[in-house]
Scaffold this active site. Structure first.
Site, PDB file in Angstrom:
ATOM      1  N   ARG A 147     -29.296   0.515  97.599  1.00 16.42           N
ATOM      2  CA  ARG A 147     -30.516  -0.162  98.079  1.00 16.42           C
ATOM      3  C   ARG A 147     -30.454  -0.332  99.597  1.00 16.42           C
ATOM      4  O   ARG A 147     -31.441  -0.212 100.303  1.00 16.42           O
ATOM      5  CB  ARG A 147     -30.694  -1.516  97.379  1.00 16.42           C
ATOM      6  CG  ARG A 147     -31.831  -2.337  97.967  1.00 16.42           C
ATOM      7  CD  ARG A 147     -32.422  -3.356  96.995  1.00 16.42           C
ATOM      8  NE  ARG A 147     -31.459  -4.177  96.311  1.00 16.42           N
ATOM      9  CZ  ARG A 147     -30.727  -5.153  96.891  1.00 16.42           C
ATOM     10  NH1 ARG A 147     -30.855  -5.408  98.170  1.00 16.42           N
ATOM     11  NH2 ARG A 147     -29.880  -5.852  96.173  1.00 16.42           N
TER      12      ARG A 147
ATOM     13  N   TYR B  64     -58.080   5.973 104.100  1.00 17.92           N
ATOM     14  CA  TYR B  64     -57.667   6.383 102.759  1.00 17.92           C
ATOM     15  C   TYR B  64     -57.875   5.198 101.811  1.00 17.92           C
ATOM     16  O   TYR B  64     -57.535   4.052 102.148  1.00 17.92           O
ATOM     17  CB  TYR B  64     -56.195   6.831 102.796  1.00 17.92           C
ATOM     18  CG  TYR B  64     -55.576   6.908 101.433  1.00 17.92           C
ATOM     19  CD1 TYR B  64     -56.097   7.774 100.466  1.00 17.92           C
ATOM     20  CD2 TYR B  64     -54.499   6.113 101.071  1.00 17.92           C
ATOM     21  CE1 TYR B  64     -55.557   7.834  99.194  1.00 17.92           C
ATOM     22  CE2 TYR B  64     -53.946   6.170  99.810  1.00 17.92           C
ATOM     23  CZ  TYR B  64     -54.480   7.030  98.876  1.00 17.92           C
ATOM     24  OH  TYR B  64     -53.946   7.083  97.616  1.00 17.92           O
TER      25      TYR B  64
ATOM     26  N   ASP C 133     -51.391   6.604 110.750  1.00 20.08           N
ATOM     27  CA  ASP C 133     -51.128   7.354 109.522  1.00 20.08           C
ATOM     28  C   ASP C 133     -51.341   8.833 109.876  1.00 20.08           C
ATOM     29  O   ASP C 133     -52.468   9.273 110.097  1.00 20.08           O
ATOM     30  CB  ASP C 133     -52.114   6.897 108.435  1.00 20.08           C
ATOM     31  CG  ASP C 133     -51.948   7.657 107.127  1.00 20.08           C
ATOM     32  OD1 ASP C 133     -51.361   8.749 107.142  1.00 20.08           O
ATOM     33  OD2 ASP C 133     -52.436   7.163 106.094  1.00 20.08           O
TER      34      ASP C 133
ATOM     35  N   LYS D 107     -47.270  14.616 100.585  1.00 18.37           N
ATOM     36  CA  LYS D 107     -48.222  15.649 100.999  1.00 18.37           C
ATOM     37  C   LYS D 107     -47.488  16.812 101.687  1.00 18.37           C
ATOM     38  O   LYS D 107     -46.615  17.402 101.100  1.00 18.37           O
ATOM     39  CB  LYS D 107     -49.278  15.018 101.908  1.00 18.37           C
ATOM     40  CG  LYS D 107     -49.875  13.721 101.348  1.00 18.37           C
ATOM     41  CD  LYS D 107     -50.767  14.008 100.166  1.00 18.37           C
ATOM     42  CE  LYS D 107     -51.603  12.820  99.744  1.00 18.37           C
ATOM     43  NZ  LYS D 107     -50.878  11.659  99.217  1.00 18.37           N
TER      44      LYS D 107
HETATM   45  N1  PLP Z   1     -52.305   8.102 103.686  1.00 18.23           N
HETATM   46  C1  PLP Z   1     -53.162   9.065 103.356  1.00 18.23           C
HETATM   47  C2  PLP Z   1     -54.049   9.641 104.422  1.00 18.23           C
HETATM   48  C3  PLP Z   1     -53.243   9.535 102.054  1.00 18.23           C
HETATM   49  O1  PLP Z   1     -54.127  10.479 101.733  1.00 18.23           O
HETATM   50  C4  PLP Z   1     -52.374   8.976 101.069  1.00 18.23           C
HETATM   51  C5  PLP Z   1     -52.414   9.438  99.664  1.00 18.23           C
HETATM   52  O2  PLP Z   1     -53.277  10.183  99.261  1.00 18.23           O
HETATM   53  C6  PLP Z   1     -51.504   7.974 101.450  1.00 18.23           C
HETATM   54  C7  PLP Z   1     -51.484   7.559 102.761  1.00 18.23           C
HETATM   55  C8  PLP Z   1     -50.605   7.325 100.446  1.00 18.23           C
HETATM   56  O3  PLP Z   1     -49.531   8.139 100.107  1.00 18.23           O
HETATM   57  P1  PLP Z   1     -48.801   8.092  98.692  1.00 18.23           P
HETATM   58  O4  PLP Z   1     -49.746   8.626  97.683  1.00 18.23           O
HETATM   59  O5  PLP Z   1     -47.574   8.913  98.894  1.00 18.23           O
HETATM   60  O6  PLP Z   1     -48.479   6.655  98.414  1.00 18.23           O
END
Ligand code: PLP
Length: 435
Positions: free
Chosen positions: A72, A124, A198, A223
């Site tokens: 952890r 998102y 992000d 992704k």
């Molecule tokens: N940020 C963006 C732009 C996303 O499209 C996503 C998920 O689709 C996330 C963050 C969150 O990622 P995760 O699905 O790995 O939690």
């Protein structure tokens, strides 16, 4: 493990204060290679000369006062990935966690009740949901504004702004946010404000927000970084040693650090990021041009028609592989999505396979219809996330889906004409749920 022990002040070759990695992530020549080279370079340094980083599938480590005692708090496979990610994200420190949302959760633990967050109106859906929760349960005040207009952001900023959360390009509207200008404005309003970006839509291969003035960058490793939709992961990076320690705290405290096996999967996936991204954005450009050429309203920063084309290219090295287009009719859009064969109907993006979705029904379904309307999110918008398949096959598949859906007609000259179906807003079948 105590914080002192986790940060035992042993600087590695790249200047990271982290427990030792069993393998070096940088060539020992000290020459900085191009990103495509740095992505693939890891020196396994294993006792048996394993070419691939070993997976330390162990929750505990024996002995006292050693670099690792409990997974952890730290694990050699995870540390190795973190150093590798710090290198390719131009960061002092990277931390890897169990998902992109876990990354945002860790980052928002920097906030205290009463703190204000200024963020976009096209976020998102999952980020939107987490911020809403923090607003109702954590005493955080969240301002959603149009981050494409610096003046609008400036009006929302004050000395109470503790965090500015940006996403660029936004998804699915593909709006571009000026990272440099907004970072400067945020720090001017409050020098302690933390600018967070992000970067999931572009990956470090195409954009480096830390170089543009952001304090923290995070990405969903689910992704492009991993690229095969076989692992959930999140990566956080910063150039501030102080922020690095503060971000490590909730990871150690809650145990959301990436597991050894998932760390290994992400490390394996990220090595092919350059070659995947090159091919994916080449395919995306061809598809965006095809759709635009047939009269659809296409949103893709690779197209000169994108209203913020110049801004995008001033801060990024590529357009990425996500694009969206409108058909003028929810029913037509639904038929296109259902008729596509090669494009999988799926949320998410960044995979080697091409995907198709209707964000208002899937990834953004957690945003209520009234808010979607307020934020000018067209209900008929289709998002395409382009993979590495043969471009001829992708175009053929898209064309047959458009024809079967009645979105285009083929004339005797072989020219397709866009069917005028604008204005229709009736919803029919539900596609799939937001995760
Ligand atoms: N940020 C963006 C732009 C996303 O499209 C996503 C998920 O689709 C996330 C963050 C969150 O990622 P995760 O699905 O790995 O939690």
């Amino acid at each position: 493990m105590s914080l002192e022990k986790a940060f035992n002040k042993h600087l590695d070759l790249d200047g990271h204060e982290m427990p030792p990695s069993p393998a070096s992530s940088s060539p020992s020549s000290e020459k900085k290679y191009s990103l495509a080279t740095e992505l693939v370079y890891t020196d396994a340094g294993d006792q048996y000369n394993a070419s691939s980083m070993p997976i330390y599938q162990s929750a505990t480590f024996k002995g006292e006062g050693n670099s690792y005692d409990y997974t952890r708090s730290g694990n050699p496979t995870r540390t190795h990935l973190e150093r590798h990610m710090a290198k390719i994200m131009n960061a002092h420190r990277a931390l890897v966690v169990s998902s992109g949302m876990a990354a945002l959760d860790v980052i928002t633990r920097l906030l205290k009740p009463g703190d204000e967050v200024v963020t976009g109106d096209d976020l998102y859906g999952g980020s939107n949901r987490l911020l809403k929760f923090l607003g109702t349960h954590g005493g955080i005040i969240v301002h959603h504004v149009d981050t494409t207009t610096p003046e609008t952001v400036a009006a929302a900023l004050s000395e109470k702004t503790a965090m500015v959360l940006l996403e660029t390009p936004t998804n699915p509207l593909m709006k571009i946010v000026d990272i440099q200008t907004l970072s400067a404005l945020s720090h001017k309003a409050n020098p302690n404000a933390i600018v967070v970006v992000d970067n999931t839509m572009l990956s470090p291969y195409l954009q480096n927000p830390l170089d543009l003035g952001a304090d923290v960058v995070y990405e969903s490793g689910t992704k492009y970084l991993s690229g095969h939709h076989d692992v959930m992961a999140g990566v956080i990076a910063t150039n501030s040693p102080d922020l690095g320690e503060k971000l490590y705290f909730p990871i150690n405290a809650s145990g959301c650090g990436l597991s050894p096996f998932d760390s290994w999967l992400l490390l394996r996936g990220v090595k092919t990021l350059a070659i995947r991204m090159e091919k994916q954005q080449q395919n995306a450009m061809a598809i965006a041009s095809f759709l635009e050429g047939h009269g659809f309203k296409v949103r893709y920063p690779g197209l000169k028609s994108h209203p913020q084309y110049t801004l995008h290219w001033s801060q990024a090295r590529g357009a990425g592989a996500v694009l969206s287009f409108e058909t003028g009719s929810i029913a037509t859009s639904e038929r296109i999505v259902q008729a596509a064969r090669l494009f999988g109907i799926s949320v998410s993006f960044g995979c080697v396979n091409s995907l198709i979705s209707m964000p208002c029904r899937m990834s953004h379904a957690s945003i209520d219809p009234a808010t979607r309307k307020e934020r000018a999110l067209p209900e008929d918008i289709i998002r395409l996330c382009i993979g590495i398949e043969d471009i001829g096959d992708l175009l053929d598949d898209l064309q047959q889906a458009l024809v079967r859906a009645g979105a285009v007609t083929i004339t005797q000259d072989g020219i397709e004409a866009l069917e005028a179906s604008a204005g229709e807003t009736k919803q029919t079948t539900k596609l799939t749920d937001e995760p």
